[in-house]
Design a protein around this motif. Structure first.
Motif, mmCIF file in Angstrom:
data_model
loop_
_atom_site.group_PDB
_atom_site.id
_atom_site.type_symbol
_atom_site.label_atom_id
_atom_site.label_comp_id
_atom_site.label_asym_id
_atom_site.label_seq_id
_atom_site.Cartn_x
_atom_site.Cartn_y
_atom_site.Cartn_z
ATOM 1 N N ALA A 132 0.836 -1.205 0.000
ATOM 2 C CA ALA A 132 0.000 0.000 0.000
ATOM 3 C C ALA A 132 0.870 1.254 0.000
ATOM 4 N N SER A 133 1.994 1.221 0.700
ATOM 5 C CA SER A 133 2.918 2.348 0.711
ATOM 6 C C SER A 133 3.529 2.563 -0.668
ATOM 7 N N CYS A 134 3.896 1.480 -1.330
ATOM 8 C CA CYS A 134 4.446 1.587 -2.700
ATOM 9 C C CYS A 134 3.396 2.170 -3.651
ATOM 10 N N PHE A 135 2.185 1.690 -3.547
ATOM 11 C CA PHE A 135 1.114 2.175 -4.418
ATOM 12 C C PHE A 135 0.828 3.655 -4.164
ATOM 13 N N ALA A 136 0.806 4.066 -2.899
ATOM 14 C CA ALA A 136 0.563 5.475 -2.572
ATOM 15 C C ALA A 136 1.686 6.358 -3.107
ATOM 16 N N GLY A 137 2.925 5.877 -3.048
ATOM 17 C CA GLY A 137 4.043 6.628 -3.603
ATOM 18 C C GLY A 137 3.916 6.790 -5.109
ATOM 19 N N ALA A 138 3.482 5.725 -5.780
ATOM 20 C CA ALA A 138 3.284 5.800 -7.229
ATOM 21 C C ALA A 138 2.176 6.789 -7.577
ATOM 22 N N VAL A 139 1.101 6.772 -6.826
ATOM 23 C CA VAL A 139 -0.010 7.700 -7.068
ATOM 24 C C VAL A 139 0.444 9.139 -6.844
ATOM 25 N N ALA A 140 1.189 9.384 -5.764
ATOM 26 C CA ALA A 140 1.668 10.739 -5.483
ATOM 27 C C ALA A 140 2.601 11.225 -6.589
ATOM 28 N N GLY A 141 3.435 10.344 -7.112
ATOM 29 C CA GLY A 141 4.343 10.727 -8.183
ATOM 30 C C GLY A 141 3.628 11.003 -9.488
ATOM 31 N N VAL A 142 2.681 10.150 -9.844
ATOM 32 C CA VAL A 142 1.940 10.337 -11.095
ATOM 33 C C VAL A 142 1.085 11.599 -11.039
ATOM 34 N N LEU A 143 0.488 11.866 -9.881
ATOM 35 C CA LEU A 143 -0.325 13.073 -9.741
ATOM 36 C C LEU A 143 0.514 14.339 -9.660
ATOM 37 N N GLY A 144 1.808 14.200 -9.443
ATOM 38 C CA GLY A 144 2.683 15.364 -9.368
ATOM 39 C C GLY A 144 2.590 16.106 -8.054
ATOM 40 N N LEU A 145 2.231 15.408 -7.000
ATOM 41 C CA LEU A 145 2.122 16.055 -5.695
ATOM 42 C C LEU A 145 3.504 16.445 -5.195
ATOM 43 N N GLU A 146 3.571 17.576 -4.540
ATOM 44 C CA GLU A 146 4.831 18.070 -4.001
ATOM 45 C C GLU A 146 4.629 18.475 -2.542
ATOM 46 N N ASN A 147 5.699 18.417 -1.795
ATOM 47 C CA ASN A 147 5.760 18.860 -0.407
ATOM 48 C C ASN A 147 4.723 18.181 0.468
ATOM 49 N N ALA A 185 7.776 4.321 5.139
ATOM 50 C CA ALA A 185 7.904 5.751 4.851
ATOM 51 C C ALA A 185 9.006 6.007 3.830
ATOM 52 N N PHE A 186 10.131 5.335 3.998
ATOM 53 C CA PHE A 186 11.218 5.500 3.037
ATOM 54 C C PHE A 186 10.843 4.947 1.672
ATOM 55 N N THR A 187 10.129 3.835 1.651
ATOM 56 C CA THR A 187 9.680 3.261 0.382
ATOM 57 C C THR A 187 8.719 4.204 -0.317
ATOM 58 N N PHE A 188 7.825 4.824 0.440
ATOM 59 C CA PHE A 188 6.895 5.782 -0.137
ATOM 60 C C PHE A 188 7.653 6.911 -0.825
ATOM 61 N N VAL A 189 8.626 7.489 -0.135
ATOM 62 C CA VAL A 189 9.391 8.607 -0.697
ATOM 63 C C VAL A 189 10.175 8.158 -1.924
ATOM 64 N N LEU A 190 10.752 6.972 -1.878
ATOM 65 C CA LEU A 190 11.527 6.466 -3.006
ATOM 66 C C LEU A 190 10.651 6.277 -4.245
ATOM 67 N N VAL A 191 9.510 5.627 -4.087
ATOM 68 C CA VAL A 191 8.611 5.384 -5.224
ATOM 69 C C VAL A 191 7.998 6.697 -5.697
ATOM 70 N N TRP A 192 7.686 7.589 -4.760
ATOM 71 C CA TRP A 192 7.126 8.901 -5.102
ATOM 72 C C TRP A 192 8.079 9.667 -6.012
ATOM 73 N N LEU A 231 10.579 8.473 -7.748
ATOM 74 C CA LEU A 231 10.799 7.721 -8.982
ATOM 75 C C LEU A 231 9.704 8.016 -9.996
ATOM 76 N N PHE A 232 8.455 7.887 -9.589
ATOM 77 C CA PHE A 232 7.341 8.118 -10.514
ATOM 78 C C PHE A 232 7.213 9.589 -10.874
ATOM 79 N N TYR A 233 7.533 10.472 -9.942
ATOM 80 C CA TYR A 233 7.499 11.907 -10.266
ATOM 81 C C TYR A 233 8.528 12.222 -11.352
#
Length: 107
Positions: free
Chosen positions: A30-45, A91-98, A100-102
């Motif tokens: 779920a953390s990996c998926f959330a990171g991918a979603v945040a990156g694709v959506l272009g969320l920042e900060n 948390a680190f996985t989320f940031v890494l995937v975020w 990456l996808f961004y």
């Protein structure tokens, strides 16, 4: 006569350990998926971290209701606090995937 180490080892029940491992795997995915979603959506900060918080709460709620059947203390040592803790690895996985996808989508 059993020692304290043997007594502690008797408390570890293999099916429970396996079940807890699968719960942590669900939180990791779920953390990996959330990171991918945040990156694709272009969320920042803070908006990206808000998504991580919402994702963690939603995943914990689903695990609480579906997997733990409303009583996480039967499955996790600290119960609800263990379930709500996102974990340093997640948390680190989320940031890494975020990031990456961004970089892939918006780079």
């Amino acid at each position: 006569m059993s020692t304290s180490a043997e007594t502690a080892a008797q408390l570890i029940y293999a099916p429970n350990v396996q079940y807890n491992t699968s719960l942590m795997t669900v939180k990791f995915i779920a953390s990996c998926f959330a990171g991918a979603v945040a990156g694709v959506l272009g969320l920042e900060n803070w908006s990206g971290f808000a998504l991580f918080l919402v994702s963690t709460l939603f995943t914990s709620l689903c695990i609480h209701v579906i997997n733990c059947k409303g009583s996480p203390s039967n499955y996790l040592p600290q119960g609800l606090s263990d379930l709500l803790n996102p974990g340093q690895d997640n948390a680190f996985t989320f940031v890494l995937v975020w990031t990456l996808f961004y970089g892939i989508v918006h780079g």
